[in-house]
Design a protein around this motif. Sequence first.
Motif, short mmCIF file in Angstrom:
data_model
loop_
_atom_site.label_atom_id
_atom_site.label_comp_id
_atom_site.label_asym_id
_atom_site.label_seq_id
_atom_site.Cartn_x
_atom_site.Cartn_y
_atom_site.Cartn_z
N MET A 13 -5.38 5.32 1.68
CA MET A 13 -4.50 4.21 1.34
C MET A 13 -4.88 3.66 -0.01
O MET A 13 -6.05 3.53 -0.34
N MET A 72 0.20 -4.17 4.06
CA MET A 72 -1.08 -4.27 4.74
C MET A 72 -1.41 -5.74 4.97
O MET A 72 -1.43 -6.53 4.03
N HIS A 80 0.82 -1.21 0.00
CA HIS A 80 0.00 0.00 0.00
C HIS A 80 0.85 1.26 0.00
O HIS A 80 2.00 1.25 0.43
N HIS A 139 3.61 0.98 2.88
CA HIS A 139 3.56 -0.01 3.96
C HIS A 139 3.02 -1.33 3.42
O HIS A 139 2.54 -1.39 2.29
CU LIG Z 1 -2.76 0.17 4.00
#
Ligand SMILES: [Cu+2]
Length: 153
Positions: A82, A106, A71, A104
């Motif tokens: 996001m 997820m 993400h 990041h």
């Molecule tokens: Cu995310």
Amino acid sequence: MRLLFALLASGLTALAAPAFAADLSVSNPTVRAVPPTQKVTGAFLTIKNAGSADRKLVAAESPVADTVELHNHINDNGVMKMRPVKEIDVKAGGEAVLKPGSYHIMLIGLKQPLKEGDQVPLTLKFDDGTALKVEAPVQRPAPAAMDHGNMKH
Ligand SMILES: [Cu+2]
């Protein structure tokens, strides 16, 4: 004498050969601790590329979640959202920092509650076919990271 030289030469050749997997290293992996009722969390880490070729993180896997996505956070008219991304660049000689409010990993559909201090296995897959396995400790987010998204000065 000649044999020794041959061994030495072949040894040096082996050292000089590119070691693709060793070019990539991961530091500071963490998974954000969430309440047991929350089935989604994020994983954060830094990937260093010591090699001379650009690499891309193309997928991640973990046994603790049904689905694992890459993400990014984008600022959509002042609202942090996001978005899934296909890949995350790890430039040659550079690093990719996966952190709250930015790129990041997820973890979606957690199969078990993640307690602080648990170790979450993560497998990171790259565009050249290499995979890196890391163990990310579950941590409570730092207060600064929690309101990173809507911080104003
Ligand atoms: Cu995310």
